[in-house]
Design an enzyme around this catalytic site. Sequence first.
Site, PDB file in Angstrom:
ATOM      1  N   SER A 237     -50.078 -43.047  60.423  1.00  0.00           N
ATOM      2  CA  SER A 237     -50.500 -44.246  59.243  1.00  0.00           C
ATOM      3  C   SER A 237     -49.782 -43.962  57.695  1.00  0.00           C
ATOM      4  O   SER A 237     -49.592 -43.082  57.395  1.00  0.00           O
ATOM      5  CB  SER A 237     -52.095 -44.276  59.144  1.00  0.00           C
ATOM      6  OG  SER A 237     -52.034 -42.975  57.871  1.00  0.00           O
ATOM      7  N   ASP A 238     -49.809 -45.495  56.569  1.00  0.00           N
ATOM      8  CA  ASP A 238     -49.307 -45.159  55.858  1.00  0.00           C
ATOM      9  C   ASP A 238     -50.525 -44.857  55.243  1.00  0.00           C
ATOM     10  O   ASP A 238     -51.495 -44.758  56.084  1.00  0.00           O
ATOM     11  CB  ASP A 238     -49.575 -46.692  55.342  1.00  0.00           C
ATOM     12  CG  ASP A 238     -48.853 -47.283  54.010  1.00  0.00           C
ATOM     13  OD1 ASP A 238     -48.635 -46.319  52.827  1.00  0.00           O
ATOM     14  OD2 ASP A 238     -48.112 -48.331  53.395  1.00  0.00           O
ATOM     15  N   TRP A 239     -50.560 -44.545  53.820  1.00  0.00           N
ATOM     16  CA  TRP A 239     -51.329 -43.155  54.018  1.00  0.00           C
ATOM     17  C   TRP A 239     -53.064 -43.883  53.070  1.00  0.00           C
ATOM     18  O   TRP A 239     -52.811 -45.139  52.310  1.00  0.00           O
ATOM     19  CB  TRP A 239     -51.586 -42.970  51.647  1.00  0.00           C
ATOM     20  CG  TRP A 239     -49.744 -41.805  51.804  1.00  0.00           C
ATOM     21  CD1 TRP A 239     -51.430 -40.704  51.051  1.00  0.00           C
ATOM     22  CD2 TRP A 239     -49.025 -41.420  52.828  1.00  0.00           C
ATOM     23  NE1 TRP A 239     -49.404 -39.524  51.523  1.00  0.00           N
ATOM     24  CE2 TRP A 239     -48.706 -40.249  52.756  1.00  0.00           C
ATOM     25  CE3 TRP A 239     -48.683 -42.248  53.823  1.00  0.00           C
ATOM     26  CZ2 TRP A 239     -47.892 -39.916  53.267  1.00  0.00           C
ATOM     27  CZ3 TRP A 239     -47.180 -41.402  54.074  1.00  0.00           C
ATOM     28  CH2 TRP A 239     -46.657 -40.513  54.375  1.00  0.00           C
TER      29      TRP A 239
END
Length: 804
Positions: free
Chosen positions: A286-288
Amino acid sequence: MLALVHILLLSLAGIATAQNASKADLERFWSYGRSPPVYPGPSGAGIGNWTDAYNRAREMVSRMTNEEKEHVTNQVADPNSCAGNSGGVESVGFPGLCLHDGPAGVRGVDGVSAFPAGIHIGASWNAPLAKEIGGYMGAEFRRKGVNVALGPVVGPLGRVARGGRNWEGFGADPYLSGAMAAETIRGLQRSVIACVKHFIGNEQETDRNPSQLDFVMSGKQSVSSNIDDKTMHELYLWPFQDAVRAGVGSVMCSYNRVNNSYGCQNSKMLNGLLKLELGFQGFVVSDWGAEHSRLASASAGLDMVMNVMLPNITTPTGGALVQAVNNGSFAQWRLDDMATRIVASWFRIGMDAPNNPTKGVGMNQAFNRPRPFINARDQASKQAILQAAYEGHVLVKNVKRALPLRTPTLLSLFGYDATAPVKNNPSGPNDMIWNLGLQSSGIGSIDGLFLLFGLTNPPGAAKKGTLIGGGGSGANSPPYISAPYDAFQQKAYEDGTTLLWDFESLDPAVEAASDACVVMINEFALEGADRPSLADGWSDRLVMNVAEKCNNTVVVIHNAGIRLVDAWIGHPNVTAVIYAHLPGQDSGRALIDILYGKVSPSGRLPYTVAKMDFDYSPLLQPDTPPPNTNMTLYPQSTFSEGVNIDYRHFLTHNKTPRFEFGYGLTYSRFEYSGLQTAMLSFVVNTINDSFVPPRSPTAEGGPAALWDRVATVDCRVRNVGAVTAAEVVQLYIGIPNAPKRQLRGFVKRELQPGQTGSFHFELTRRDLSVWSPKLQNWVLQQGLYNVYVGASVLDVRLQGAFEI
């Protein structure tokens, strides 16, 4: 039933306020039934050259407990300064992974190189050079103890002209972007796992990830990119397909929703397109802060989660996934698959080798305390970094023999972009500025954080020094900055030139005896916010004020994206213009060699420059919800233009740009001749000339038959000028029932005066096909396929056709 009727009335009215319906009603209306479910996703199969890595990973994971398997998929606390760390399992010898930014070099540490940004590499139109740069970049990541390099970027592709992160990618065309990304990945993965991002439809920063305050107070969701199946395959999925075919080890899912399902829990995108259709063997991270539901995301295809707020996890503990396995609501095989995909990627890049650097060893960010200095730079990379800086410069105007400069007696310099920023120092209270690449922007630390979270607007230009890269997680950390002014000083010393300069005034005095006046400006962009305009007005006035007084005005623009120039491009005293893009640490050195003719410019535009900003409409600016409507909490961005973005948009609507896609000048001239086209047999064991791909094994990137060669195009190009220069020969195809022209090949080659080169293009089944939503397959069509070979999408030098 009453709630459903209420929702239907809301949708028909289109202007109903959010207060007229409950949040539960709105959630049911917007978030369900718009993106097809694809369950279960496939287990990683270990196809192709992943076989050995998967065998070893399965054996290692079999020795882990379920708690340890989940630990491998989680972000954990670590004293290093990696952007994120995944859990390790000491008992089986898996140390976990250090994941770190970014696409233009190791961010936020010293002892590394500042490589040219993605848009600069894209403007080079040189795929082998992209691979070379990727190789040197990957080696620096590895020496610093990084396992996963968060790049390259192919999303955003560049749908929105004012997109804040367009500069991180290679350009607004899927073929160009995919080709450059694939070679970058092949270079990076000599040393580290590459992580191509952001999957998928991440085409604007506005509402990409509403602030926590917005979410808590109102429940506002991320913008939904609403993309039809055909557009998805032919445009936005295309470069990711090339990345998977290149063997990329990791894919980052994005903040936005796709067809109203969050990117990191969208089973159609992750399970259906990425893992099933494209045969992706690595892991999805995932993106942060982009994960919104642990169990739903894991079931939809997310393998590793990264959060904005670092969790205090240091040892394996039973989390949500273990509990779900124990109660039967989550499959054991899926937990095993998540851990296996992560460990297999680690094995495949050879990170189990005894001499592999310790995870995060060079990522200590305590700059103001004693610490070991690990220099990750390699002297052997110097020429490649400089060459890449050269090749991303695009000369778009050159009249009255303005360039190259010929040992001027008196040269006048103007513009805030000429000098290095006054600080390049990570120590002290402003280290966030350095960390995010904001040294030139004039943005303070707090404002920088506000920008990343979309809470304020960015400046149009960075007026505190020359711009070598954009801002945010895609920034890099220069070991030095060769600024234009520094390079001019050195050249003046060598040539005996007198320099005059004024890097402050809007309306500077100009010495009438000046042989030339060089005006240096920029156009800034960063993560977290879309750009306020496509041209900074203050900078335009500066150019005009100088041009009114100097009859040989050369304009240099360091631009993080499209930059309009019609405010002054037609002035008779503006004799030369260079889009210098974002060249990294060797900015000034590269610029001087081009201005003085040591190197002929060879870059080409990887986007279209319009005459006026509204020529891009409706793709000029990000989509925002109408106020006081039911979309306020559920922002929508409907890609109704289909595949017609950038040059396709201009061709479709018969709009004439200022500078077209693929355009660029050199100091020489080229003649094209000898066009030849040939159709080949479609061969998969036996001849197969079906209009859909014959059955073939699923490989990385999709069915193997998609990559069969079905046609070739050949031509000759002769350098008829007096200067050695590189030509970028571009192939566009007019496919029936598709945009008038689409890039399907490019070759860059340097030719000496009088030299003729042969240029060869191979076209695959995918290159000539369109996506059929009905058949759920790529389809060749009967009809005439027009062939255009030239120096840009509009500068066609040779034209032909073949028929299927």
